[in-house]
Design an enzyme around this catalytic site. Structure first.
Site, PDB file in Angstrom:
ATOM      1  NE  ARG A 356      -3.502  -2.202   2.729  1.00  0.00           N
ATOM      2  CZ  ARG A 356      -3.727  -2.908   3.841  1.00  0.00           C
ATOM      3  NH1 ARG A 356      -3.132  -2.557   4.972  1.00  0.00           N
ATOM      4  NH2 ARG A 356      -4.532  -3.936   3.833  1.00  0.00           N
ATOM      5  NE  ARG A 451      -6.999  -0.720   6.412  1.00  0.00           N
ATOM      6  CZ  ARG A 451      -6.744  -1.981   6.744  1.00  0.00           C
ATOM      7  NH1 ARG A 451      -6.230  -2.248   7.930  1.00  0.00           N
ATOM      8  NH2 ARG A 451      -7.023  -2.972   5.924  1.00  0.00           N
ATOM      9  NE  ARG A 462      -8.267  -6.979   2.907  1.00  0.00           N
ATOM     10  CZ  ARG A 462      -7.054  -6.869   3.422  1.00  0.00           C
ATOM     11  NH1 ARG A 462      -6.906  -6.403   4.648  1.00  0.00           N
ATOM     12  NH2 ARG A 462      -5.980  -7.172   2.735  1.00  0.00           N
TER      13      ARG A 462
HETATM   14  N1  ATP Z   1     -10.928   1.664  18.486  1.00  0.00           N
HETATM   15  C1  ATP Z   1     -10.977   2.267  17.294  1.00  0.00           C
HETATM   16  N2  ATP Z   1     -11.911   3.202  17.067  1.00  0.00           N
HETATM   17  C2  ATP Z   1     -12.013   3.810  15.871  1.00  0.00           C
HETATM   18  N3  ATP Z   1     -11.199   3.545  14.825  1.00  0.00           N
HETATM   19  C3  ATP Z   1     -10.253   2.611  14.997  1.00  0.00           C
HETATM   20  C4  ATP Z   1     -10.087   1.928  16.230  1.00  0.00           C
HETATM   21  N4  ATP Z   1      -9.075   1.054  16.094  1.00  0.00           N
HETATM   22  C5  ATP Z   1      -8.610   1.206  14.832  1.00  0.00           C
HETATM   23  N5  ATP Z   1      -9.312   2.143  14.183  1.00  0.00           N
HETATM   24  C6  ATP Z   1      -9.156   2.549  12.773  1.00  0.00           C
HETATM   25  O1  ATP Z   1      -9.690   1.477  12.004  1.00  0.00           O
HETATM   26  C7  ATP Z   1      -8.932   1.291  10.812  1.00  0.00           C
HETATM   27  C8  ATP Z   1      -8.450  -0.155  10.744  1.00  0.00           C
HETATM   28  O2  ATP Z   1      -7.464  -0.342  11.742  1.00  0.00           O
HETATM   29  P1  ATP Z   1      -6.171  -1.215  11.450  1.00  0.00           P
HETATM   30  O3  ATP Z   1      -5.606  -0.877  10.135  1.00  0.00           O
HETATM   31  O4  ATP Z   1      -5.326  -1.096  12.654  1.00  0.00           O
HETATM   32  O5  ATP Z   1      -6.849  -2.655  11.366  1.00  0.00           O
HETATM   33  P2  ATP Z   1      -6.194  -4.102  11.248  1.00  0.00           P
HETATM   34  O6  ATP Z   1      -6.957  -4.986  12.153  1.00  0.00           O
HETATM   35  O7  ATP Z   1      -4.745  -4.030  11.463  1.00  0.00           O
HETATM   36  O8  ATP Z   1      -6.534  -4.480   9.760  1.00  0.00           O
HETATM   37  P3  ATP Z   1      -5.824  -5.538   8.762  1.00  0.00           P
HETATM   38  O9  ATP Z   1      -6.053  -6.872   9.325  1.00  0.00           O
HETATM   39  O10 ATP Z   1      -6.543  -5.326   7.485  1.00  0.00           O
HETATM   40  O11 ATP Z   1      -4.390  -5.195   8.683  1.00  0.00           O
HETATM   41  C9  ATP Z   1      -7.806   2.309  10.837  1.00  0.00           C
HETATM   42  O12 ATP Z   1      -8.160   3.389  10.005  1.00  0.00           O
HETATM   43  C10 ATP Z   1      -7.725   2.729  12.311  1.00  0.00           C
HETATM   44  O13 ATP Z   1      -7.296   4.065  12.440  1.00  0.00           O
HETATM   45  N1  LIG Z   2      -1.375 -16.141   8.764  1.00  0.00           N
HETATM   46  C1  LIG Z   2      -0.862 -14.925   8.616  1.00  0.00           C
HETATM   47  N2  LIG Z   2      -1.662 -13.852   8.500  1.00  0.00           N
HETATM   48  C2  LIG Z   2      -1.098 -12.649   8.368  1.00  0.00           C
HETATM   49  C3  LIG Z   2       0.292 -12.471   8.352  1.00  0.00           C
HETATM   50  N3  LIG Z   2       0.553 -11.151   8.213  1.00  0.00           N
HETATM   51  C4  LIG Z   2      -0.631 -10.532   8.150  1.00  0.00           C
HETATM   52  N4  LIG Z   2      -1.623 -11.421   8.252  1.00  0.00           N
HETATM   53  C5  LIG Z   2      -3.056 -11.165   8.280  1.00  0.00           C
HETATM   54  O1  LIG Z   2      -3.498 -10.812   6.995  1.00  0.00           O
HETATM   55  C6  LIG Z   2      -4.606  -9.957   7.120  1.00  0.00           C
HETATM   56  C7  LIG Z   2      -4.564  -8.879   6.097  1.00  0.00           C
HETATM   57  O2  LIG Z   2      -3.469  -8.033   6.288  1.00  0.00           O
HETATM   58  P1  LIG Z   2      -3.298  -6.714   5.414  1.00  0.00           P
HETATM   59  O3  LIG Z   2      -1.986  -6.134   5.831  1.00  0.00           O
HETATM   60  O4  LIG Z   2      -3.340  -7.153   3.985  1.00  0.00           O
HETATM   61  O5  LIG Z   2      -4.473  -5.836   5.732  1.00  0.00           O
HETATM   62  C8  LIG Z   2      -4.584  -9.405   8.531  1.00  0.00           C
HETATM   63  O6  LIG Z   2      -5.707  -9.877   9.201  1.00  0.00           O
HETATM   64  C9  LIG Z   2      -3.357  -9.946   9.134  1.00  0.00           C
HETATM   65  O7  LIG Z   2      -3.525 -10.320  10.474  1.00  0.00           O
HETATM   66  C10 LIG Z   2       1.111 -13.628   8.486  1.00  0.00           C
HETATM   67  O8  LIG Z   2       2.344 -13.584   8.489  1.00  0.00           O
HETATM   68  N5  LIG Z   2       0.499 -14.813   8.616  1.00  0.00           N
END
Ligand code: ATP
Ligand SMILES: Nc1nc2c(ncn2[C@@H]2O[C@H](COP(=O)(O)O)[C@@H](O)[C@H]2O)c(=O)[nH]1
Length: 671
Positions: A356, A451, A462
């Site tokens: 990204r 996001r 998703r």
């Molecule tokens: N408690 C919260 N309240 C409101 N917004 C939130 C909260 N936690 C996270 N966010 C927002 O929600 C969006 C998704 O969060 P984040 O990217 O951390 O999710 P993720 O679980 O890591 O997703 P992925 O699995 O796709 O990587 C972001 O824009 C973040 O700023």
């Molecule tokens: N099994 C695994 N899942 C992973 C790993 N790294 C990330 N993730 C999961 O993929 C989704 C999507 O991630 P994104 O960065 O494309 O938004 C997210 O839920 C991660 O937890 C891995 O090494 N192994």
């Protein structure tokens, strides 16, 4: 043939300086240099059948068949113990890359010496004066350049795409070219040393009495409930010394990788020590301090740490964070890492998805492609891997080893399939598994859309996957805790508390008032979500009671009551949930009883409809209310009525029913 521990291709157009640089590496680092061209020329000189075929082809500057070169390379590698090998002038076409990696092993990286044709021509013509090589003439040089561009550059580009290319400007002076080369070789050797040190430490730990870290972890865990219970009973600091002592004991007893390296073979210890000196890092965290540049992390297949070989003696409780996409895992992890950079290190995963905007290779992910990833998975280089939302993701053993080598707790952001694999690996018992759940389906969708990183198609994919991830997260014995990420600050507080509960004293106690508010609020939200019969909140209850890591203040009995409401079709979405939200206990009781009857008749209808809507009411009502009290006025009366309707023994003791039937899985006892 023993597979080399490190294998590097040396690529570049004719005259790029591959041979010169290879010789320097051999001299300083003791690598084996295998040149495809030299092997062919030796065959020509010996007049073998292969040599005769090759001679004419080489004179014309064309490619000799890949099978011939691979055969020669295999022969050369079998001729002795070659642990670190430079394969010079190979592979020249994509097919050779593919075949060699299938038959021998994938390379760690390829050194690519990039040079302009006119510079190379001058060098080659000069060499021709003494080399006597048939192909060092002006016409053939140009042909070889064209062939390299057309046929070998695709190999270079493929390796670049797979993040397995280390490019060097070969037009610079020999000293400068070698300085760049040396850095790459040193980094590879450091990674190998780290892997071997960890493996040696494991072997030492396995050979000796019960692992020191095991004892430390046990001590810390034994201390945890007491610490947490005290902290829950009052905010007095009486618990802190105990927590600190447990943590101190753990820190002392755990064998850091540097120390473990001392027990490793001398060469490894030397490499580690050399690395420490080079990095000018404190001895306790030397191994990868100089290896931060994001080279390909893959360790060689036969030297890779298997899950069993991981340095369990020194590893500090890894934190595995899972949850549906967009729930906020990354955000929570980001806060944790930003606040405690010396304590936590992120496990940088591999992925085949595109970066990204703003994402950096080696920082957010190692971006790779499906073919390279599959080869590395086949080579045993991954602790876990899974297809998630249509792409491959995986945690390399090297990624975890790297954080471990820095003496930090490794934080893994992985999906539920990955968590299942980690759980059943040798590392499984050492990890803290946390599932992050959204407060509602709508909020999850809102976050994912806001996001702005996904196409509409990906958002829908998703969200659809969220349902099944949440369902899978219910698997008993997988997650220690579920944390509802409603209010970010509260969720973050609770995350720190969960970590501190497992590793007492690791994090400073958060502000007392905020800390006191966090669990009640979180559990109330969990309760609310469960009462609405969504799948998410069933998990913490079951796990909480099952997991010794959870203390009395948060595990039982309140969350268990939550489980009572949800895991079987006892409370259908929107019926008892509505009642619990204040619509009327009697109606809810009837619904519960009816559903309980359905269950006792063997009904198996699923509750995984991912409907959070009804949770809003109780969540709001519950704020500030102790969980036990909340349950007593909402779910418990419903259950009591339900149990009476079912003619269950001890209908007046729903808590007991929850403990026996839903948590301990005992059969229903009828009156
Ligand atoms: N408690 C919260 N309240 C409101 N917004 C939130 C909260 N936690 C996270 N966010 C927002 O929600 C969006 C998704 O969060 P984040 O990217 O951390 O999710 P993720 O679980 O890591 O997703 P992925 O699995 O796709 O990587 C972001 O824009 C973040 O700023
Ligand atoms: N099994 C695994 N899942 C992973 C790993 N790294 C990330 N993730 C999961 O993929 C989704 C999507 O991630 P994104 O960065 O494309 O938004 C997210 O839920 C991660 O937890 C891995 O090494 N192994």
């Amino acid at each position: 043939m023993a597979t080399p521990k490190l294998l590097v291709y040396v690529l570049g157009a004719p005259g790029a300086g591959k041979g010169t640089q290879s010789d320097l590496i051999v001299k300083e680092f003791g690598w084996t240099h295998v040149s495809a061209g030299d092997l062919l020329r030796a065959e020509v000189q010996k007049g073998t059948e292969w040599g005769k075929q090759a001679e004419d082809i080489m004179r014309e500057g064309k490619m000799v068949p890949g099978s011939m070169i691979i055969g020669l390379l295999k022969g050369a590698l079998s001729s002795g113990e070659h642990t670190k090998v430079l394969v010079d002038g190979f592979p020249r076409v994509l097919e050779q890359l593919h075949d060699f990696e299938q038959e021998v092993r994938p390379c760690n990286t390829a050194l690519f010496y990039n040079v302009a044709e006119d510079i190379a021509r001058q060098r080659l013509l000069q060499r021709a004066e003494s080399s006597g090589r048939v192909d060092d003439n002006e016409e053939t040089i140009h042909k070889r350049f064209v062939v390299f561009e057309e046929q070998s550059m695709p190999v270079v580009e493929a390796l670049r795409e797979q993040c397995r290319l280390s490019e060097v400007d070969a037009g610079a002076s020999p000293d400068e070219v070698y300085a760049a080369t040396k850095r790459i070789i040193q980094q590879l050797e450091q990674e190998l040393a780290a892997s071997e040190a960890a493996a040696a430490a494991v072997a030492a730990a396995e050979a000796g009495p019960a692992g020191a870290a095991d004892r430390a972890e046990a001590a810390a865990e034994a201390a945890a409930p007491a610490v947490a219970a005290e902290a829950a009973a009052s905010s007095e600091a009486a618990a802190e010394p105990a927590a600190a002592a447990a943590a101190e004991e753990q820190e002392e007893l755990a064998v850091p990788v540097a120390a473990a390296a001392a027990a490793a073979p001398a060469a490894v210890a030397d490499a580690v020590a050399a690395d420490a000196a080079a990095a000018e890092a404190p001895a306790a965290v030397p191994v990868l301090a100089a290896a931060e540049a994001p080279a390909e992390v893959a360790a060689p297949a036969d030297a890779v740490l298997s899950a069993v070989q991981m340095d369990l003696s020194g590893i500090r409780t890894p934190i595995v964070i899972c949850g549906p996409s967009g729930v906020g895992k990354g955000t929570l992890i980001g806060k944790l890492m930003a606040q405690h950079p010396a304590k936590f290190g992120f496990s940088v995963s591999h992925t085949t998805r595109d970066p990204r905007p703003g994402e950096q290779h080696g920082v957010h992910y190692y971006f790779t492609d499906a073919e390279a990833m599959a080869a590395q998975v086949a080579g045993g280089m991954f602790l876990e891997h899974a297809t998630v939302h249509g792409n491959s993701y995986g945690t390399s053993l090297a990624a975890v080893a790297r954080v471990s080598a820095e003496g930090k707790h490794c934080v893994l952001d992985i999906d539920v399939q990955g968590a299942q694999q980690v759980r059943s690996s040798a590392l499984g018992d050492r990890c803290l598994f946390i599932f992050v759940a959204p407060p509602s389906e709508q909020e999850l969708e809102r976050r994912l859309r806001n996001r702005g990183t996904e196409t509409e198609e990906k958002v829908l994919q998703r969200l659809a996957n969220a349902t099944s991830e949440i369902a899978k997260a219910q698997e008993p014995g997988l997650f220690h805790h579920t944390l509802v990420n409603g209010d970010l600050e509260q969720a973050y507080l609770q995350l720190q508390q969960l970590i501190n509960k497992r590793v007492p004293g690791l994090l400073p106690e958060p502000d007392a008032a905020a800390a006191a508010a966090a669990p009640a609020m979180q559990e109330a939200e969990q309760a609310a979500a469960a009462v609405s019969a969504d799948a998410i909140s069933t998990q913490p209850a079951v796990m909480a009671a099952a997991d010794a890591d959870v203390d009395a203040s948060s595990a039982a009995p309140a969350p268990a009551a939550v489980a009572a409401a949800a895991p079987e079709p006892v409370l259908a979405n929107g019926t008892a949930a509505a009642a619990a939200a204040g619509a009327g206990v009697a109606a809810a009781a009837a619904a519960a009883a009816a559903a309980a009857v359905a269950h006792s008749n063997g009904g198996t209808s699923t509750l995984l409809d991912f409907g959070f809507g009804a949770s809003a009411g109780p969540a709001v009502a519950a704020k500030g209310m102790p969980v036990r009290q909340y349950m007593d006025v909402t779910v418990i009366p419903v259950l009591r009525e339900g149990l009476k309707a079912l003619n269950v023994a001890r209908p007046d003791d729903p808590w007991q029913f929850l403990a026996d039937y839903l948590v301990a899985n005992k059969p229903l006892a009828h009156a």
